[in-house]
Design a protein around this motif. Structure first.
Motif, PDB file in Angstrom:
ATOM      1  N   ASN A 103     -26.145   5.459  -7.770  1.00  0.00           N
ATOM      2  CA  ASN A 103     -27.049   4.934  -6.761  1.00  0.00           C
ATOM      3  C   ASN A 103     -26.412   3.682  -6.151  1.00  0.00           C
ATOM      4  OD1 ASN A 103     -29.219   4.396  -5.166  1.00  0.00           O
ATOM      5  ND2 ASN A 103     -30.669   4.093  -6.829  1.00  0.00           N
ATOM      6  N   THR A 117     -25.786   0.377  -3.896  1.00  0.00           N
ATOM      7  CA  THR A 117     -26.662  -0.710  -3.448  1.00  0.00           C
ATOM      8  C   THR A 117     -26.533  -0.961  -1.947  1.00  0.00           C
ATOM      9  OG1 THR A 117     -24.927  -2.316  -3.964  1.00  0.00           O
ATOM     10  CG2 THR A 117     -26.575  -1.893  -5.681  1.00  0.00           C
ATOM     11  N   TYR A 118     -25.488  -0.450  -1.316  1.00  0.00           N
ATOM     12  CA  TYR A 118     -25.195  -0.763   0.085  1.00  0.00           C
ATOM     13  C   TYR A 118     -25.642   0.315   1.071  1.00  0.00           C
ATOM     14  CZ  TYR A 118     -21.278   2.185  -1.199  1.00  0.00           C
ATOM     15  OH  TYR A 118     -20.521   3.220  -1.677  1.00  0.00           O
ATOM     16  N   TRP A 139     -28.727   8.685  -3.274  1.00  0.00           N
ATOM     17  CA  TRP A 139     -27.788   8.869  -4.382  1.00  0.00           C
ATOM     18  C   TRP A 139     -26.486   9.438  -3.855  1.00  0.00           C
ATOM     19  CZ3 TRP A 139     -28.683   7.590  -9.506  1.00  0.00           C
ATOM     20  CH2 TRP A 139     -29.959   7.120  -9.791  1.00  0.00           C
ATOM     21  N   GLU A 149     -15.867   0.754 -10.266  1.00  0.00           N
ATOM     22  CA  GLU A 149     -17.327   0.838 -10.292  1.00  0.00           C
ATOM     23  C   GLU A 149     -17.906   1.225 -11.643  1.00  0.00           C
ATOM     24  OE1 GLU A 149     -18.334   3.447  -7.052  1.00  0.00           O
ATOM     25  OE2 GLU A 149     -17.871   1.905  -5.551  1.00  0.00           O
ATOM     26  N   ARG A 165     -21.851   2.865 -17.481  1.00  0.00           N
ATOM     27  CA  ARG A 165     -22.715   1.903 -16.797  1.00  0.00           C
ATOM     28  C   ARG A 165     -21.999   1.390 -15.551  1.00  0.00           C
ATOM     29  NH1 ARG A 165     -25.215   3.748 -20.256  1.00  0.00           N
ATOM     30  NH2 ARG A 165     -26.420   2.852 -21.921  1.00  0.00           N
ATOM     31  N   PRO A 166     -22.741   1.035 -14.506  1.00  0.00           N
ATOM     32  CA  PRO A 166     -22.107   0.389 -13.351  1.00  0.00           C
ATOM     33  C   PRO A 166     -21.401  -0.897 -13.774  1.00  0.00           C
ATOM     34  CG  PRO A 166     -24.322   1.084 -12.790  1.00  0.00           C
ATOM     35  CD  PRO A 166     -24.172   1.270 -14.272  1.00  0.00           C
ATOM     36  N   ASP A 223     -21.267  -4.735  -8.391  1.00  0.00           N
ATOM     37  CA  ASP A 223     -22.540  -4.802  -7.677  1.00  0.00           C
ATOM     38  C   ASP A 223     -22.708  -3.733  -6.597  1.00  0.00           C
ATOM     39  OD1 ASP A 223     -20.722  -5.816  -5.876  1.00  0.00           O
ATOM     40  OD2 ASP A 223     -21.756  -7.722  -5.579  1.00  0.00           O
ATOM     41  N   GLU A 224     -21.750  -2.805  -6.475  1.00  0.00           N
ATOM     42  CA  GLU A 224     -21.892  -1.719  -5.495  1.00  0.00           C
ATOM     43  C   GLU A 224     -22.805  -0.607  -5.989  1.00  0.00           C
ATOM     44  OE1 GLU A 224     -18.316  -0.192  -3.787  1.00  0.00           O
ATOM     45  OE2 GLU A 224     -17.564  -2.180  -3.275  1.00  0.00           O
ATOM     46  N   LEU A 225     -23.053  -0.545  -7.307  1.00  0.00           N
ATOM     47  CA  LEU A 225     -23.910   0.493  -7.885  1.00  0.00           C
ATOM     48  C   LEU A 225     -25.048  -0.150  -8.667  1.00  0.00           C
ATOM     49  CD1 LEU A 225     -21.256   2.963  -9.376  1.00  0.00           C
ATOM     50  CD2 LEU A 225     -22.325   3.031  -7.107  1.00  0.00           C
ATOM     51  N   SER A 226     -26.250   0.421  -8.503  1.00  0.00           N
ATOM     52  CA  SER A 226     -27.379  -0.053  -9.309  1.00  0.00           C
ATOM     53  C   SER A 226     -27.617   0.855 -10.513  1.00  0.00           C
ATOM     54  CB  SER A 226     -28.651  -0.138  -8.460  1.00  0.00           C
ATOM     55  OG  SER A 226     -29.013   1.141  -7.979  1.00  0.00           O
ATOM     56  N   GLU A 227     -27.226   2.125 -10.412  1.00  0.00           N
ATOM     57  CA  GLU A 227     -27.456   3.086 -11.495  1.00  0.00           C
ATOM     58  C   GLU A 227     -26.351   4.134 -11.515  1.00  0.00           C
ATOM     59  OE1 GLU A 227     -31.751   4.513 -11.871  1.00  0.00           O
ATOM     60  OE2 GLU A 227     -31.663   3.761  -9.804  1.00  0.00           O
TER      61      GLU A 227
END
Length: 174
Positions: free
Chosen positions: A48, A50-51, A55, A79, A123-124, A127-131
């Motif tokens: 997911n 963030t930008y 999905w 990532e 895990r991400p 900060d480009e991915l939240s999930e």
């Protein structure tokens, strides 16, 4: 040399200047490179971002002069902190210009199946991915935007057939 003559390789400086001028006039393509990764249960990894909304498959945009397979490896490390051996090409999709974007070439590579320990620790890492989650194939199709869903479905067909697919805006061409 007269101004109307085309340089030849016999004059390397003139030849390289001629080629550079031609190169500068050529179209530049954006290149996206994603990977299809599965867990031992056969679920597929989605991320997911963030930008942008929605999905996505893990991966991202290639940098200047970066081969697509190197781009996807780099993105996975940046990532997700994940090193994978790509098992082959699944899809090349020519994506027509849309909205503010020019056309692009979008690749999906087969990343194989992660072992359970790798899948559990994923895990991400930036900060480009939240999930980052593994989902059932049927759920993946519901989460992906239309354009990417078509490419994802093509990748699954290529995986089943053992042959890569060429798509044009998500539709098989050959």
């Amino acid at each position: 040399m007269r101004p109307t003559e085309t340089p030849t390789p016999a004059d390397p400086d003139a030849w390289n200047a001629y080629l550079a001028e031609g190169n500068a006039k050529q179209a530049r393509k954006r290149v996206a490179a994603d990977v299809l990764l599965r867990d031992p249960a056969g679920r597929v990894l989605l991320v997911n971002p963030t930008y942008k909304p929605g999905w996505d498959l893990p991966g991202g945009m290639a940098e200047a002069n970066e081969p697509p397979e190197d781009a996807v490896r780099r993105e996975l490390i940046e990532e997700l902190g994940l090193h994978v051996t790509l098992r082959g090409l699944l899809v090349v999709d020519w994506v027509a210009p849309h909205g503010p974007w020019d056309d692009q070439l979008a690749f999906i590579f087969d990343g194989g199946t992660l072992d359970q320990d790798q899948a559990d620790r994923l895990r991400p890492r930036d900060d480009e991915l939240s999930e980052a989650v593994f989902v059932e194939l049927s759920d993946a199709g519901l989460r992906l935007r239309h354009r990417l869903r078509l490419r994802f479905e093509g990748a699954l067909k290529a995986l089943d057939s053992g042959r890569p697919l060429y798509l044009r805006d998500g539709a098989p061409v050959m």
